[in-house]
Design a protein around this motif. Structure first.
Motif, PDB file in Angstrom:
ATOM      1  N   GLN A 148      -0.993   6.915 -12.317  1.00  0.00           N
ATOM      2  CA  GLN A 148      -1.380   6.603 -10.946  1.00  0.00           C
ATOM      3  C   GLN A 148      -1.247   5.109 -10.676  1.00  0.00           C
ATOM      4  O   GLN A 148      -1.740   4.282 -11.452  1.00  0.00           O
ATOM      5  N   VAL A 149      -0.602   4.802  -9.568  1.00  0.00           N
ATOM      6  CA  VAL A 149      -0.531   3.425  -9.074  1.00  0.00           C
ATOM      7  C   VAL A 149      -1.184   3.411  -7.697  1.00  0.00           C
ATOM      8  O   VAL A 149      -0.783   4.166  -6.810  1.00  0.00           O
ATOM      9  N   THR A 150      -2.192   2.577  -7.538  1.00  0.00           N
ATOM     10  CA  THR A 150      -2.888   2.459  -6.270  1.00  0.00           C
ATOM     11  C   THR A 150      -2.851   1.008  -5.821  1.00  0.00           C
ATOM     12  O   THR A 150      -3.265   0.120  -6.571  1.00  0.00           O
ATOM     13  N   VAL A 151      -2.335   0.780  -4.615  1.00  0.00           N
ATOM     14  CA  VAL A 151      -2.227  -0.570  -4.066  1.00  0.00           C
ATOM     15  C   VAL A 151      -3.166  -0.664  -2.873  1.00  0.00           C
ATOM     16  O   VAL A 151      -2.999   0.064  -1.891  1.00  0.00           O
ATOM     17  N   SER A 152      -4.133  -1.539  -2.963  1.00  0.00           N
ATOM     18  CA  SER A 152      -5.095  -1.692  -1.883  1.00  0.00           C
ATOM     19  C   SER A 152      -4.636  -2.774  -0.918  1.00  0.00           C
ATOM     20  O   SER A 152      -4.006  -3.757  -1.304  1.00  0.00           O
ATOM     21  N   SER A 153      -4.998  -2.600   0.340  1.00  0.00           N
ATOM     22  CA  SER A 153      -4.572  -3.567   1.376  1.00  0.00           C
ATOM     23  C   SER A 153      -5.589  -4.667   1.525  1.00  0.00           C
ATOM     24  O   SER A 153      -6.683  -4.630   0.991  1.00  0.00           O
ATOM     25  N   PRO A 155       0.811  -1.224   0.000  1.00  0.00           N
ATOM     26  CA  PRO A 155       0.000   0.000   0.000  1.00  0.00           C
ATOM     27  C   PRO A 155       0.845   1.274   0.000  1.00  0.00           C
ATOM     28  O   PRO A 155       0.444   2.281  -0.603  1.00  0.00           O
ATOM     29  N   GLU A 156       2.010   1.211   0.627  1.00  0.00           N
ATOM     30  CA  GLU A 156       2.868   2.406   0.662  1.00  0.00           C
ATOM     31  C   GLU A 156       3.527   2.712  -0.675  1.00  0.00           C
ATOM     32  O   GLU A 156       4.178   3.750  -0.821  1.00  0.00           O
ATOM     33  N   ASP A 157       3.353   1.844  -1.661  1.00  0.00           N
ATOM     34  CA  ASP A 157       3.824   2.140  -3.013  1.00  0.00           C
ATOM     35  C   ASP A 157       2.824   3.008  -3.781  1.00  0.00           C
ATOM     36  O   ASP A 157       3.118   3.442  -4.903  1.00  0.00           O
ATOM     37  N   THR A 158       1.668   3.247  -3.205  1.00  0.00           N
ATOM     38  CA  THR A 158       0.659   4.073  -3.858  1.00  0.00           C
ATOM     39  C   THR A 158       1.186   5.479  -4.089  1.00  0.00           C
ATOM     40  O   THR A 158       1.661   6.139  -3.163  1.00  0.00           O
ATOM     41  N   ALA A 159       1.132   5.920  -5.346  1.00  0.00           N
ATOM     42  CA  ALA A 159       1.656   7.241  -5.712  1.00  0.00           C
ATOM     43  C   ALA A 159       1.401   7.476  -7.194  1.00  0.00           C
ATOM     44  O   ALA A 159       1.002   6.547  -7.915  1.00  0.00           O
ATOM     45  N   VAL A 160       1.678   8.686  -7.615  1.00  0.00           N
ATOM     46  CA  VAL A 160       1.768   8.973  -9.039  1.00  0.00           C
ATOM     47  C   VAL A 160       3.217   8.729  -9.443  1.00  0.00           C
ATOM     48  O   VAL A 160       4.132   9.266  -8.820  1.00  0.00           O
ATOM     49  N   TYR A 161       3.402   7.903 -10.446  1.00  0.00           N
ATOM     50  CA  TYR A 161       4.736   7.549 -10.905  1.00  0.00           C
ATOM     51  C   TYR A 161       5.071   8.342 -12.165  1.00  0.00           C
ATOM     52  O   TYR A 161       4.269   8.382 -13.116  1.00  0.00           O
ATOM     53  N   TYR A 162       6.253   8.942 -12.147  1.00  0.00           N
ATOM     54  CA  TYR A 162       6.699   9.790 -13.253  1.00  0.00           C
ATOM     55  C   TYR A 162       7.951   9.203 -13.889  1.00  0.00           C
ATOM     56  O   TYR A 162       8.848   8.718 -13.190  1.00  0.00           O
ATOM     57  N   CYS A 163       7.990   9.323 -15.193  1.00  0.00           N
ATOM     58  CA  CYS A 163       9.187   8.977 -15.945  1.00  0.00           C
ATOM     59  C   CYS A 163       9.968  10.254 -16.193  1.00  0.00           C
ATOM     60  O   CYS A 163       9.386  11.275 -16.554  1.00  0.00           O
ATOM     61  N   GLY A 164      11.277  10.171 -16.002  1.00  0.00           N
ATOM     62  CA  GLY A 164      12.119  11.329 -16.251  1.00  0.00           C
ATOM     63  C   GLY A 164      13.307  10.959 -17.112  1.00  0.00           C
ATOM     64  O   GLY A 164      13.930   9.918 -16.883  1.00  0.00           O
ATOM     65  N   ALA A 165      13.599  11.797 -18.087  1.00  0.00           N
ATOM     66  CA  ALA A 165      14.784  11.614 -18.916  1.00  0.00           C
ATOM     67  C   ALA A 165      15.763  12.722 -18.575  1.00  0.00           C
ATOM     68  O   ALA A 165      15.411  13.914 -18.637  1.00  0.00           O
ATOM     69  N   ASN A 166      16.954  12.339 -18.171  1.00  0.00           N
ATOM     70  CA  ASN A 166      17.986  13.304 -17.769  1.00  0.00           C
ATOM     71  C   ASN A 166      17.519  14.216 -16.647  1.00  0.00           C
ATOM     72  O   ASN A 166      18.019  15.331 -16.491  1.00  0.00           O
TER      73      ASN A 166
END
Length: 112
Positions: free
Chosen positions: A107-112, A87-98
């Motif tokens: 959005q990644v949502t992990v339910s318990s 559940p603590e991995d729940t967040a908006v995940y961004y890709c970044g180049a350089n």
């Protein structure tokens, strides 16, 4: 200029897996490091994993052994395989180049 677009987020139960993708276009040759970052509500954006042009990878301690960053042979797409999600991995995940070119996030949502 580099453009990046993330995909693959969603809702998953704890213990499950997701695979994020990041597609790049534009001046691909100028990318020397790819990275995945995440930002949970009320928290600062944090580094999750990076992969350099030579293939060297780094991971945040919180995801070591569970997440794996990779890229395809054309170096136009980067991936983040996320296993044993918590559940603590729940967040908006961004890709970044350089660390300069960013996607809109997924959005990644992990339910318990």
């Amino acid at each position: 200029q580099v453009q990046v677009v993330e995909s693959g987020g969603g809702l998953v139960q704890a213990g499950g897996s997701l695979r994020l993708s990041c597609a790049a276009s534009g001046s691909i040759f100028s990318i020397y490091v790819w990275g995945w970052y995440r930002q949970a509500p009320g928290k600062q954006r944090e580094l999750v994993a990076t992969i350099a042009s030579g293939g060297t990878t780094t991971y945040a301690d919180s995801v070591k052994g569970r997440f794996a960053i990779s890229r395809d042979s054309t170096r136009t797409t980067m991936y983040l395989q996320m296993n044993s999600l918590k559940p603590e991995d729940t967040a908006v995940y961004y890709c970044g180049a350089n660390r300069a070119y960013w996607g809109q996030g997924t959005q990644v949502t992990v339910s318990s």
